[in-house]
Design a protein around this motif. Structure first.
Motif, PDB file in Angstrom:
ATOM      1  N   THR A  90     -15.634  30.937  28.112  1.00 54.07           N
ATOM      2  CA  THR A  90     -15.714  29.581  27.709  1.00 54.07           C
ATOM      3  C   THR A  90     -14.434  29.398  26.922  1.00 54.07           C
ATOM      4  N   LEU A  91     -14.167  27.801  27.023  1.00 50.75           N
ATOM      5  CA  LEU A  91     -14.056  26.633  26.266  1.00 50.75           C
ATOM      6  C   LEU A  91     -14.042  25.857  25.522  1.00 50.75           C
ATOM      7  N   SER A  92     -13.876  25.181  24.550  1.00 48.77           N
ATOM      8  CA  SER A  92     -14.503  24.493  24.109  1.00 48.77           C
ATOM      9  C   SER A  92     -14.173  23.255  23.107  1.00 48.77           C
ATOM     10  N   TYR A  93     -13.475  22.620  22.813  1.00 51.80           N
ATOM     11  CA  TYR A  93     -12.809  21.251  22.203  1.00 51.80           C
ATOM     12  C   TYR A  93     -13.696  20.232  22.024  1.00 51.80           C
ATOM     13  N   PHE A  94     -12.725  19.105  21.093  1.00 53.57           N
ATOM     14  CA  PHE A  94     -13.936  17.961  21.280  1.00 53.57           C
ATOM     15  C   PHE A  94     -12.977  16.571  21.658  1.00 53.57           C
ATOM     16  N   ILE A  95     -13.139  15.906  22.031  1.00 48.32           N
ATOM     17  CA  ILE A  95     -12.602  14.587  22.275  1.00 48.32           C
ATOM     18  C   ILE A  95     -13.047  13.578  21.552  1.00 48.32           C
ATOM     19  N   GLU A  96     -11.849  12.365  21.476  1.00 49.14           N
ATOM     20  CA  GLU A  96     -11.745  11.335  21.137  1.00 49.14           C
ATOM     21  C   GLU A  96     -12.626   9.961  21.902  1.00 49.14           C
ATOM     22  N   PRO A  97     -13.870  10.009  21.895  1.00 43.09           N
ATOM     23  CA  PRO A  97     -14.212   8.596  22.751  1.00 43.09           C
ATOM     24  C   PRO A  97     -12.938   7.490  22.932  1.00 43.09           C
ATOM     25  N   LYS A 105     -16.460   4.312  34.578  1.00 43.98           N
ATOM     26  CA  LYS A 105     -16.085   3.208  36.037  1.00 43.98           C
ATOM     27  C   LYS A 105     -13.940   3.881  35.889  1.00 43.98           C
ATOM     28  N   ASP A 106     -13.625   4.409  34.884  1.00 43.19           N
ATOM     29  CA  ASP A 106     -12.188   4.857  34.578  1.00 43.19           C
ATOM     30  C   ASP A 106     -12.099   6.310  33.889  1.00 43.19           C
ATOM     31  N   LYS A 107     -11.828   7.443  34.810  1.00 37.37           N
ATOM     32  CA  LYS A 107     -12.370   9.503  34.198  1.00 37.37           C
ATOM     33  C   LYS A 107     -11.215   9.080  33.220  1.00 37.37           C
ATOM     34  N   TYR A 108     -10.278   8.397  33.394  1.00 39.89           N
ATOM     35  CA  TYR A 108      -8.741   8.283  31.980  1.00 39.89           C
ATOM     36  C   TYR A 108      -9.062   7.796  31.034  1.00 39.89           C
ATOM     37  N   ARG A 109     -10.341   7.010  30.789  1.00 41.57           N
ATOM     38  CA  ARG A 109     -10.599   5.652  29.598  1.00 41.57           C
ATOM     39  C   ARG A 109     -10.988   6.153  28.497  1.00 41.57           C
ATOM     40  N   TYR A 110     -12.420   7.305  29.071  1.00 46.83           N
ATOM     41  CA  TYR A 110     -13.142   7.476  28.305  1.00 46.83           C
ATOM     42  C   TYR A 110     -12.918   8.872  26.719  1.00 46.83           C
ATOM     43  N   GLN A 111     -12.633  10.441  27.826  1.00 46.54           N
ATOM     44  CA  GLN A 111     -12.371  10.908  27.376  1.00 46.54           C
ATOM     45  C   GLN A 111     -10.142  10.461  26.456  1.00 46.54           C
ATOM     46  N   SER A 112      -9.819  11.145  25.504  1.00 44.73           N
ATOM     47  CA  SER A 112      -8.428  11.175  24.894  1.00 44.73           C
ATOM     48  C   SER A 112      -8.009  12.060  25.769  1.00 44.73           C
ATOM     49  N   HIS A 113      -8.866  13.142  25.801  1.00 39.52           N
ATOM     50  CA  HIS A 113      -8.132  14.532  26.901  1.00 39.52           C
ATOM     51  C   HIS A 113      -8.436  15.134  26.885  1.00 39.52           C
ATOM     52  N   GLY A 114      -8.308  16.165  28.083  1.00 46.28           N
ATOM     53  CA  GLY A 114      -9.211  17.112  29.009  1.00 46.28           C
ATOM     54  C   GLY A 114      -8.583  18.433  28.525  1.00 46.28           C
ATOM     55  N   ARG A 195      -2.803   5.232  27.297  1.00 43.01           N
ATOM     56  CA  ARG A 195      -2.989   4.308  26.689  1.00 43.01           C
ATOM     57  C   ARG A 195      -2.237   4.229  26.075  1.00 43.01           C
ATOM     58  N   LYS A 196      -1.042   4.582  26.101  1.00 40.05           N
ATOM     59  CA  LYS A 196       0.039   4.214  24.911  1.00 40.05           C
ATOM     60  C   LYS A 196       0.270   3.594  23.845  1.00 40.05           C
ATOM     61  N   HIS A 197       0.420   2.492  23.669  1.00 42.32           N
ATOM     62  CA  HIS A 197      -0.323   0.932  22.853  1.00 42.32           C
ATOM     63  C   HIS A 197      -0.884   1.551  21.961  1.00 42.32           C
ATOM     64  N   LEU A 198      -2.014   2.699  21.841  1.00 42.70           N
ATOM     65  CA  LEU A 198      -2.594   3.418  20.372  1.00 42.70           C
ATOM     66  C   LEU A 198      -2.563   4.466  20.148  1.00 42.70           C
ATOM     67  N   GLY A 199      -0.750   4.510  19.967  1.00 43.44           N
ATOM     68  CA  GLY A 199      -0.549   5.301  19.679  1.00 43.44           C
ATOM     69  C   GLY A 199      -0.912   7.226  19.144  1.00 43.44           C
ATOM     70  N   LYS A 200      -1.192   7.571  20.226  1.00 37.67           N
ATOM     71  CA  LYS A 200      -1.984   8.706  19.742  1.00 37.67           C
ATOM     72  C   LYS A 200      -1.356   9.488  20.888  1.00 37.67           C
ATOM     73  N   VAL A 201       0.316   9.193  22.070  1.00 38.53           N
ATOM     74  CA  VAL A 201       0.468  10.425  22.128  1.00 38.53           C
ATOM     75  C   VAL A 201       0.958  11.337  22.364  1.00 38.53           C
ATOM     76  N   GLU A 202       0.950  11.630  20.587  1.00 36.01           N
ATOM     77  CA  GLU A 202       1.532  12.405  20.332  1.00 36.01           C
ATOM     78  C   GLU A 202       0.441  14.077  19.426  1.00 36.01           C
ATOM     79  N   ASN A 203      -0.392  13.449  19.297  1.00 35.73           N
ATOM     80  CA  ASN A 203      -1.700  13.903  18.707  1.00 35.73           C
ATOM     81  C   ASN A 203      -1.961  15.432  19.527  1.00 35.73           C
TER      82      ASN A 203
END
Length: 239
Positions: A90-97, A105-114, A195-203
């Motif tokens: 079991t793998l469990s984690y939180f995403i940032e919507p 509509k776009d699977k890469y836009r809802y979850q922050s990461h998988g 969505r690099k302009h939101l500054g989350k790439v290196e989270n």
């Protein structure tokens, strides 16, 4: 519990449909508190950085992949031969919507990461497993491709990957599972990267990984064998 769910659904349903109706079920306190020699559980809580910028570039890419080399009762499992065992991961984690975005509509836009997990195949050496996962993840595939042994899982790689809790189990023989102690946790694309302009790439983000193994046989000392091995720390490699 599984039989009751099947009866309610007319005994014609798949694990995928059962998950849609019941999820992963209700936690059982008695089972959680009960210890026995014929079962053991590993729990890892780690932090991973899914994405990063390519060196000298503004282009984002997959960053870390975690590899777990578990202390494993290989000799005992081999000696058990064709005895049935069940492995559950079991793998469990939180995403940032993604605020204001429509997930379907776009699977890469809802979850922050998988995040996804994979397990080495029967007889697959650690180096070959690491190479397979690295190649697939670096090539930006949504899932690890190649000979991933997906047919051994009861739920399957596609059905278990919805949401942010991924759980699956494998009913097999002890001999088959004797060499399957290498696990990878790797990222898949989300809006943090796209969505690099939101500054989350290196989270960075946290996750929990739970691996359990049990057998219906009552005269097998799985727990004690692993307890004796566990004095050596679990090795985690990051690439």
């Amino acid at each position: 519990m599984l039989n009751q769910m099947n009866v309610q659904q007319g005994n014609r349903t798949s694990f995928r449909n059962l998950l849609k109706v019941f999820g992963f079920g209700v936690p059982q306190l008695d089972r959680a508190l009960y210890s026995q020699e014929s079962a053991f559980t590993f729990i890892a809580q780690e932090t991973i950085q899914p994405f990063n910028y390519k060196e000298g570039s503004s282009q984002a890419e997959t960053n870390e992949i975690h590899f777990f080399n578990l202390p494993w009762p290989a000799d005992l499992l081999l000696g058990m031969g064709q005895m049935p065992v069940k492995l559950r991961i079991t793998l469990s984690y939180f995403i940032e919507p993604g605020a204001g975005e429509i997930g379907w509509k776009d699977k890469y836009r809802y979850q922050s990461h998988g995040l996804r997990f994979d397990l080495n195949n029967v007889g697959e050496r650690e180096d070959d497993f690491r190479r397979r996962v690295n190649i697939a993840a670096r090539e930006e595939n949504e899932e690890v491709a190649g000979n991933a042994g997906s047919n051994r899982w009861s739920i399957g790689t596609n059905s278990r990957s919805n949401g942010s809790i991924h759980s699956d189990f494998w009913d097999g023989t002890a001999a088959d599972l004797a060499t399957c102690n290498h696990i990878a946790v790797y990222p898949v694309i989300g809006w943090w990267r796209e969505r690099k302009h939101l500054g989350k790439v290196e989270n960075r983000t946290r996750y929990s990984l739970i691996i359990s193994l049990d057998t219906p046989a009552q005269d097998v000392q799985l727990y004690t064998t692993v307890k004796n091995i566990i004095e050596v720390p679990i090795e985690i490699k990051t690439t």
